[in-house]
Design an enzyme around this catalytic site. Structure first.
Site, mmCIF file in Angstrom:
data_model
loop_
_atom_site.group_PDB
_atom_site.id
_atom_site.type_symbol
_atom_site.label_atom_id
_atom_site.label_comp_id
_atom_site.label_asym_id
_atom_site.label_seq_id
_atom_site.Cartn_x
_atom_site.Cartn_y
_atom_site.Cartn_z
ATOM 1 C CG ASN A 129 -91.682 -34.752 7.993
ATOM 2 O OD1 ASN A 129 -91.322 -34.444 7.467
ATOM 3 N ND2 ASN A 129 -93.086 -35.731 7.037
ATOM 4 C CD GLN A 339 -57.025 -21.259 5.467
ATOM 5 O OE1 GLN A 339 -58.170 -21.389 5.222
ATOM 6 N NE2 GLN A 339 -56.488 -19.402 5.240
ATOM 7 C CD GLU A 366 -74.822 -43.991 15.062
ATOM 8 O OE1 GLU A 366 -74.706 -43.580 16.964
ATOM 9 O OE2 GLU A 366 -74.806 -43.862 14.999
HETATM 10 C C1 LIG Z 1 -75.449 -39.841 5.690
HETATM 11 C C2 LIG Z 1 -76.509 -40.118 6.828
HETATM 12 C C3 LIG Z 1 -76.190 -41.361 7.380
HETATM 13 C C4 LIG Z 1 -77.552 -41.667 8.378
HETATM 14 N N1 LIG Z 1 -77.673 -43.184 8.299
HETATM 15 C C5 LIG Z 1 -78.505 -42.756 9.821
HETATM 16 C C6 LIG Z 1 -78.769 -44.613 9.804
HETATM 17 O O1 LIG Z 1 -78.263 -45.795 8.948
HETATM 18 N N2 LIG Z 1 -80.433 -44.677 10.768
HETATM 19 C C7 LIG Z 1 -81.239 -43.836 11.118
HETATM 20 O O2 LIG Z 1 -82.075 -43.759 11.810
HETATM 21 N N3 LIG Z 1 -80.647 -42.480 11.027
HETATM 22 C C8 LIG Z 1 -80.101 -42.603 9.683
HETATM 23 N N4 LIG Z 1 -79.332 -40.934 9.817
HETATM 24 C C9 LIG Z 1 -79.991 -39.620 10.233
HETATM 25 C C10 LIG Z 1 -79.290 -38.763 11.111
HETATM 26 O O3 LIG Z 1 -79.369 -39.401 12.226
HETATM 27 C C11 LIG Z 1 -80.664 -37.442 10.917
HETATM 28 O O4 LIG Z 1 -80.443 -36.457 9.698
HETATM 29 C C12 LIG Z 1 -80.180 -36.946 12.200
HETATM 30 O O5 LIG Z 1 -80.601 -37.439 13.759
HETATM 31 C C13 LIG Z 1 -80.842 -35.018 12.093
HETATM 32 O O6 LIG Z 1 -82.631 -35.533 12.379
HETATM 33 P P1 LIG Z 1 -82.585 -34.918 10.983
HETATM 34 O O7 LIG Z 1 -81.715 -34.618 9.626
HETATM 35 O O8 LIG Z 1 -84.690 -35.004 10.448
HETATM 36 O O9 LIG Z 1 -83.043 -33.685 11.399
HETATM 37 P P2 LIG Z 1 -83.509 -32.566 12.306
HETATM 38 O O10 LIG Z 1 -83.994 -33.545 14.069
HETATM 39 O O11 LIG Z 1 -84.633 -31.576 11.382
HETATM 40 O O12 LIG Z 1 -82.468 -31.126 12.553
HETATM 41 C C14 LIG Z 1 -82.395 -29.960 11.882
HETATM 42 C C15 LIG Z 1 -82.180 -29.112 12.682
HETATM 43 O O13 LIG Z 1 -82.679 -28.544 13.599
HETATM 44 C C16 LIG Z 1 -81.965 -28.718 14.574
HETATM 45 N N5 LIG Z 1 -82.644 -29.055 16.237
HETATM 46 C C17 LIG Z 1 -83.819 -30.296 16.201
HETATM 47 N N6 LIG Z 1 -84.444 -30.181 17.343
HETATM 48 C C18 LIG Z 1 -84.292 -28.784 17.433
HETATM 49 C C19 LIG Z 1 -84.229 -29.597 19.024
HETATM 50 N N7 LIG Z 1 -84.944 -29.635 19.957
HETATM 51 N N8 LIG Z 1 -83.870 -28.091 19.747
HETATM 52 C C20 LIG Z 1 -82.180 -27.418 19.321
HETATM 53 N N9 LIG Z 1 -81.914 -27.749 17.934
HETATM 54 C C21 LIG Z 1 -82.918 -28.817 17.240
HETATM 55 C C22 LIG Z 1 -81.403 -30.282 14.334
HETATM 56 O O14 LIG Z 1 -79.523 -29.937 15.629
HETATM 57 C C23 LIG Z 1 -80.571 -29.896 13.225
HETATM 58 O O15 LIG Z 1 -79.707 -28.821 13.172
HETATM 59 C C24 LIG Z 1 -78.312 -40.901 8.545
HETATM 60 C C25 LIG Z 1 -78.418 -39.261 8.824
HETATM 61 C C26 LIG Z 1 -77.423 -39.351 7.197
HETATM 62 C C27 LIG Z 1 -77.551 -38.106 6.861
#
Ligand SMILES: Cc1cc2nc3c(=O)[nH]c(=O)nc-3n(C[C@H](O)[C@H](O)[C@H](O)COP(=O)(O)OP(=O)(O)OC[C@H]3O[C@@H](n4cnc5c(N)ncnc54)[C@H](O)[C@@H]3O)c2cc1C
Length: 382
Positions: A129, A339, A366
């Site tokens: 979360n 494409q 990131e």
């Molecule tokens: C394959 C993979 C590898 C990863 N590796 C790592 C790792 O090694 N270490 C680590 O710590 N993390 C890692 N991550 C996590 C990654 O950095 C997060 O998935 C990313 O930062 C987005 O967070 P979330 O998935 O919780 O999306 P959320 O934060 O829930 O976002 C969902 C949507 O809401 C939008 N959003 C959220 N807040 C706002 C805002 N204030 N204004 C406008 N739009 C907003 C986002 O842009 C997105 O479109 C990895 C993820 C994946 C899928």
């Protein structure tokens, strides 16, 4: 202005290109299909010095600059995004925190085997979360009799559960600041820590040959000395690491776009329609021109951010611009490259199909595209 690479930068670029084209590219499809983590390729990258490219030799690294590192990531991503993220996440997220914030003893103990590529290490910021809102960390660590007792969950952590993963550095709430906000610190959690477990690998749409897991901490105990950097500075330390990480993802995006362009160019020259190669149709030729234009632009932005970092200048804004732009370029280029392949691009046996799946994460990891725009708007004083 001088756009020439140094001899050393050219040599590293050439080494990475040869390795990627000869040893990684031919296996990318099978690794993706079988979701097979390439231990032997990691060992080879260690041998070539790639797993510790930008760290000083005294800590087991190759002593190269960030420009060389970005060029190497581009070449490997051009062949296979999974292998590239394994290397890039290890260097910029796993090992860098030890180099930036570790004590001499922590550097010797943790950074040296990481820079030598003998171990991999995870960077545990994201939680189920708390992704974009990573400051909303729920993992907690309480210091009791010289031991941190950690409870919480981390999500999507790269390189955290392979046979050679040594551990993960995590953010955890360690108290309350005088202003009432949570105090967040970084803790080094080795793999063998009691109470620390890794889930099975996620089933992913792309980067399928890379290792990504959920981590659970249930009364996990680590010594007090496993604090990385100063207590209470964990979140800001991780944000600083992410600034450098953006150069990595920009380079990954440029590399993937280069790979997609390679595939599209070759296909356009081979595929015939209406009695001639499709590259002879202006609609296709113009697509290829636009792709190359955008790739060159994204590449220059990425190398400029790397160069600024090497020069000890402020590079945060350029890195964020490069990451945002390069991720969106990789999206457009891969889409157009597919494409150009027509129906065959939709078939799994063509590399462009894998690249299409691998691309999406560049716009999420990131810092999502939206978060990059937020960060940049803030930097611009908006
Ligand atoms: C394959 C993979 C590898 C990863 N590796 C790592 C790792 O090694 N270490 C680590 O710590 N993390 C890692 N991550 C996590 C990654 O950095 C997060 O998935 C990313 O930062 C987005 O967070 P979330 O998935 O919780 O999306 P959320 O934060 O829930 O976002 C969902 C949507 O809401 C939008 N959003 C959220 N807040 C706002 C805002 N204030 N204004 C406008 N739009 C907003 C986002 O842009 C997105 O479109 C990895 C993820 C994946 C899928």
């Amino acid at each position: 202005m001088n756009f020439d690479l140094t001899d050393e930068q050219k040599a590293i670029q050439g080494l990475a290109r040869d390795f990627a084209q000869n040893e990684v590219k031919p296996r990318a499809e099978v690794m993706d299909r079988e979701e097979a983590f390439p231990y032997d390729l990691v060992a080879k990258m260690a041998e070539l010095g790639f797993m510790g490219l930008p760290f000083p030799e005294e800590f087991g690294g190759a002593g190269a600059d960030t420009v060389s590192y970005a060029l190497a990531v581009m070449e490997i991503a051009r062949a296979d995004a999974s292998t590239a993220i394994t290397m890039a996440a290890h260097v910029s997220l796993g090992a860098s925190p030890f180099y930036r914030f570790g004590t001499q003893e922590q550097k010797e103990r943790y950074l040296v085997p990481l820079a030598q590529g003998k171990q991999l290490w995870g960077f545990g910021l994201t939680e189920p979360n708390a992704g974009s809102d990573a400051g909303n960390c729920q993992t907690k660590a309480v210091l009791r009799d010289g031991t941190w007792i950690v409870n919480g969950t981390k999500a999507f952590i790269t390189n955290s559960g392979t046979d050679i993963s040594g551990g993960t550095t995590i953010t955890a709430v360690t108290g309350t600041r005088p202003d009432g906000k949570p105090e967040i610190s970084n803790l080094i959690v080795p793999q063998a820590t009691p109470g620390f477990t890794r889930s099975k690998k996620y089933k992913k749409m792309g980067w399928r040959a890379s290792d990504t897991r959920e981590l659970a901490f249930v009364d996990a105990r680590v010594p007090e000395a496993n604090l990385l950097g100063k207590r209470g500075e964990g979140y800001s330390q991780f944000l600083q690491i992410l600034d450098g990480g953006r150069i990595s993802v920009a380079a990954l995006s440029v590399g993937l776009a280069m790979g997609a362009y390679d595939e599209a160019l070759a296909y356009a020259k081979e595929r015939h329609a209406f009695g001639r190669p499709i590259s002879k149709f202006q609609a296709i030729a113009f697509k290829l021109v636009d792709m190359l234009c955008e790739i060159e632009h994204a590449k220059l932005m990425t190398l400029r951010a790397a160069w600024e970092k090497d020069a000890g200048r402020e590079f945060e804004q350029t890195a964020s611009l490069a990451k945002l732009y390069a991720a969106e370029v990789s999206h457009r280029v891969v889409n157009e490259a597919l494409q150009i392949h027509g129906g065959y691009g939709f078939m799994d046996e063509y590399p462009i199909s894998r690249m299409y799946r691998d691309q999406k994460i560049n716009e999420i990891g990131e810092g999502t595209n939206e978060v990059q725009r937020l960060v940049l708007a803030r930097m611009m004083g908006l």
